[in-house]
Every structure is written in structure tokens, then in C-alpha cells.
Scaffold this motif. Structure first.
Motif, PDB file in Angstrom:
ATOM      1  N   LYS A   1       0.865  -1.156   0.000  1.00 42.84           N
ATOM      2  CA  LYS A   1       0.000   0.000   0.000  1.00 42.84           C
ATOM      3  C   LYS A   1       0.915   1.223   0.000  1.00 42.84           C
ATOM      4  N   ILE A   2       0.765   2.035  -1.025  1.00 46.24           N
ATOM      5  CA  ILE A   2       1.608   3.219  -1.170  1.00 46.24           C
ATOM      6  C   ILE A   2       0.728   4.459  -1.114  1.00 46.24           C
ATOM      7  N   GLN A   3       1.105   5.387  -0.256  1.00 42.58           N
ATOM      8  CA  GLN A   3       0.331   6.605  -0.112  1.00 42.58           C
ATOM      9  C   GLN A   3       0.513   7.503  -1.338  1.00 42.58           C
ATOM     10  N   ARG A   4      -0.561   8.073  -1.783  1.00 45.32           N
ATOM     11  CA  ARG A   4      -0.506   8.984  -2.929  1.00 45.32           C
ATOM     12  C   ARG A   4       0.317  10.223  -2.566  1.00 45.32           C
ATOM     13  N   PRO A   5       0.956  10.809  -3.572  1.00 42.32           N
ATOM     14  CA  PRO A   5       1.717  12.039  -3.306  1.00 42.32           C
ATOM     15  C   PRO A   5       0.791  13.142  -2.776  1.00 42.32           C
ATOM     16  N   ASN A   6       1.310  13.976  -1.906  1.00 42.40           N
ATOM     17  CA  ASN A   6       0.612  15.147  -1.357  1.00 42.40           C
ATOM     18  C   ASN A   6      -0.609  14.802  -0.506  1.00 42.40           C
ATOM     19  N   THR A   7      -0.716  13.566  -0.032  1.00 38.37           N
ATOM     20  CA  THR A   7      -1.870  13.181   0.781  1.00 38.37           C
ATOM     21  C   THR A   7      -1.998  14.062   2.017  1.00 38.37           C
ATOM     22  N   GLU A   8      -0.899  14.282   2.708  1.00 40.16           N
ATOM     23  CA  GLU A   8      -0.956  15.083   3.940  1.00 40.16           C
ATOM     24  C   GLU A   8      -1.402  16.509   3.653  1.00 40.16           C
ATOM     25  N   GLU A   9      -0.929  17.081   2.549  1.00 35.16           N
ATOM     26  CA  GLU A   9      -1.315  18.451   2.201  1.00 35.16           C
ATOM     27  C   GLU A   9      -2.808  18.523   1.861  1.00 35.16           C
ATOM     28  N   VAL A  10      -3.317  17.530   1.153  1.00 35.27           N
ATOM     29  CA  VAL A  10      -4.742  17.496   0.806  1.00 35.27           C
ATOM     30  C   VAL A  10      -5.581  17.363   2.067  1.00 35.27           C
ATOM     31  N   VAL A  11      -5.183  16.451   2.958  1.00 34.52           N
ATOM     32  CA  VAL A  11      -5.904  16.260   4.221  1.00 34.52           C
ATOM     33  C   VAL A  11      -5.875  17.551   5.038  1.00 34.52           C
ATOM     34  N   GLU A  12      -4.715  18.184   5.093  1.00 34.12           N
ATOM     35  CA  GLU A  12      -4.577  19.429   5.852  1.00 34.12           C
ATOM     36  C   GLU A  12      -5.535  20.505   5.331  1.00 34.12           C
ATOM     37  N   LEU A  13      -5.603  20.676   4.022  1.00 36.52           N
ATOM     38  CA  LEU A  13      -6.506  21.671   3.440  1.00 36.52           C
ATOM     39  C   LEU A  13      -7.965  21.311   3.700  1.00 36.52           C
ATOM     40  N   ASP A  14      -8.300  20.045   3.509  1.00 35.68           N
ATOM     41  CA  ASP A  14      -9.680  19.606   3.753  1.00 35.68           C
ATOM     42  C   ASP A  14     -10.094  19.860   5.203  1.00 35.68           C
ATOM     43  N   LEU A  15      -9.203  19.548   6.135  1.00 40.01           N
ATOM     44  CA  LEU A  15      -9.524  19.771   7.549  1.00 40.01           C
ATOM     45  C   LEU A  15      -9.654  21.261   7.860  1.00 40.01           C
ATOM     46  N   TYR A  16      -8.813  22.072   7.224  1.00 38.02           N
ATOM     47  CA  TYR A  16      -8.915  23.515   7.410  1.00 38.02           C
ATOM     48  C   TYR A  16     -10.284  24.014   6.962  1.00 38.02           C
ATOM     49  N   VAL A  17     -10.725  23.562   5.776  1.00 35.49           N
ATOM     50  CA  VAL A  17     -12.031  23.967   5.251  1.00 35.49           C
ATOM     51  C   VAL A  17     -13.157  23.465   6.159  1.00 35.49           C
ATOM     52  N   LEU A  18     -13.066  22.210   6.591  1.00 34.86           N
ATOM     53  CA  LEU A  18     -14.086  21.661   7.494  1.00 34.86           C
ATOM     54  C   LEU A  18     -14.145  22.430   8.815  1.00 34.86           C
ATOM     55  N   ARG A  19     -12.975  22.782   9.357  1.00 34.93           N
ATOM     56  CA  ARG A  19     -12.953  23.557  10.610  1.00 34.93           C
ATOM     57  C   ARG A  19     -13.573  24.931  10.392  1.00 34.93           C
ATOM     58  N   TRP A  20     -13.281  25.560   9.249  1.00 35.81           N
ATOM     59  CA  TRP A  20     -13.847  26.874   8.954  1.00 35.81           C
ATOM     60  C   TRP A  20     -15.371  26.794   8.917  1.00 35.81           C
ATOM     61  N   TRP A  21     -15.892  25.815   8.157  1.00 34.89           N
ATOM     62  CA  TRP A  21     -17.348  25.651   8.091  1.00 34.89           C
ATOM     63  C   TRP A  21     -17.919  25.255   9.451  1.00 34.89           C
ATOM     64  N   GLY A  22     -17.153  24.494  10.219  1.00 36.13           N
ATOM     65  CA  GLY A  22     -17.581  24.146  11.569  1.00 36.13           C
ATOM     66  C   GLY A  22     -17.788  25.393  12.416  1.00 36.13           C
ATOM     67  N   GLY A  23     -16.898  26.382  12.265  1.00 30.72           N
ATOM     68  CA  GLY A  23     -17.043  27.648  12.977  1.00 30.72           C
ATOM     69  C   GLY A  23     -18.299  28.396  12.558  1.00 30.72           C
ATOM     70  N   VAL A  24     -18.590  28.375  11.262  1.00 27.55           N
ATOM     71  CA  VAL A  24     -19.819  29.010  10.764  1.00 27.55           C
ATOM     72  C   VAL A  24     -21.041  28.340  11.390  1.00 27.55           C
ATOM     73  N   TYR A  25     -21.053  27.022  11.350  1.00 24.44           N
ATOM     74  CA  TYR A  25     -22.190  26.291  11.922  1.00 24.44           C
ATOM     75  C   TYR A  25     -22.269  26.439  13.438  1.00 24.44           C
ATOM     76  N   ASN A  26     -21.119  26.577  14.102  1.00 26.87           N
ATOM     77  CA  ASN A  26     -21.143  26.830  15.553  1.00 26.87           C
ATOM     78  C   ASN A  26     -21.937  28.088  15.864  1.00 26.87           C
ATOM     79  N   LYS A  27     -21.726  29.126  15.065  1.00 23.83           N
ATOM     80  CA  LYS A  27     -22.460  30.390  15.266  1.00 23.83           C
ATOM     81  C   LYS A  27     -23.960  30.189  15.035  1.00 23.83           C
ATOM     82  N   ILE A  28     -24.301  29.423  14.001  1.00 28.92           N
ATOM     83  CA  ILE A  28     -25.722  29.148  13.720  1.00 28.92           C
ATOM     84  C   ILE A  28     -26.337  28.364  14.877  1.00 28.92           C
ATOM     85  N   PHE A  29     -25.629  27.340  15.340  1.00 26.47           N
ATOM     86  CA  PHE A  29     -26.137  26.544  16.462  1.00 26.47           C
ATOM     87  C   PHE A  29     -26.292  27.404  17.713  1.00 26.47           C
TER      88      PHE A  29
END
Length: 128
Positions: A1-29
Motif C-alpha cells: 500500500k503506497i500513499q498517494r503524493p501530497n496526501t498530507e497536504e490534501v488532508v490538511e486543506l480539507d480539515l482547514y475547510v471543514l474547521r472553517w465551516w464548523g465555525g460558521v455552523y457553531n455560530k448558527i447553532f
């Protein structure tokens, strides 16, 4: 099993976006009178996700699984492939090759006289 190139960077960006939207939804909640912290949920999710993309940790989990469920230990008919630690790194997991087929492959199940229900029961037992 070989990890795809840039996996960590993709995960990092995705988590950043999810956290940002999480903050938006926190305000709504908060406006709705609900005490839900989605950013905290995303932080926990991120911790688990980073553990999943560390193949040294996955190799350790495979060894623990083998200790728990190997055929001679706990559950009959469970085969756990050997992990080759000396050939494993954070981005490469090397395990023994095992020929097989998918649980959804009815023709192969029939040809090998395997009971799908029994296989699913074993799968569930191993995941508890």
C-alpha cells in the motif's frame, strides 16, 4: 500500500475547510440555543485521519489485530497477512500478498463453497 503524493497536504486543506465551516455552523447553532462545537468534532476527526495515513501506525494495528484474531487465538477462519516492518514506512505499508475476492462476488463465493452470512458474521465479530 503506497500513499498517494501530497496526501498530507490534501488532508490538511480539507480539515482547514471543514474547521472553517464548523465555525460558521457553531455560530448558527449558538443562535438556535444549541451547544454544539463542530470545530472540536473536526479536531477529533483530524487526529483520527492523520493516524490513518500513518502506515507505521496501521502496521502496528495490523499486528494487534493479528494477536487478537489470528486463527489459533480467537475466531476460526480468520487469516491475518504478515506485516513486513522492515519494508514499511509512514507512506508505504508492505504486507504478505493474499489472493481473494470481494464479499459481493457471488460467483466466487459459490465456486469456493463459502457462506456469505457466516463471512459477514465473522467480519462483525472481528470489528467489535
Amino acid at each position: 500500500k503506497i500513499q498517494r503524493p501530497n496526501t498530507e497536504e490534501v488532508v490538511e486543506l480539507d480539515l482547514y475547510v471543514l474547521r472553517w465551516w464548523g465555525g460558521v455552523y457553531n455560530k448558527i447553532f449558538e443562535l438556535l440555543g444549541r451547544n454544539i462545537n463542530l470545530q472540536s468534532v473536526m479536531d477529533d476527526f483530524g487526529t483520527l485521519l492523520y493516524a490513518e495515513i500513518d502506515y507505521i501506525a496501521e502496521a502496528a494495528n495490523a499486528r494487534r489485530f493479528s494477536e487478537l484474531y489470528a486463527q489459533d487465538v480467537a475466531i476460526a477462519d480468520v487469516f491475518v497477512p504478515k506485516v513486513y516492518s522492515e519494508l514499511t514506512s509512514r507512506k508505504v505499508l508492505t504486507m504478505e500478498w493474499v489472493d481473494g475476492f470481494r464479499l459481493t462476488d457471488s460467483a466466487s463465493l459459490e465456486a469456493n463453497n463459502l457462506d456469505r452470512k457466516k463471512l459477514v458474521d465473522t467480519l462483525v465479530q472481528c470489528s467489535l
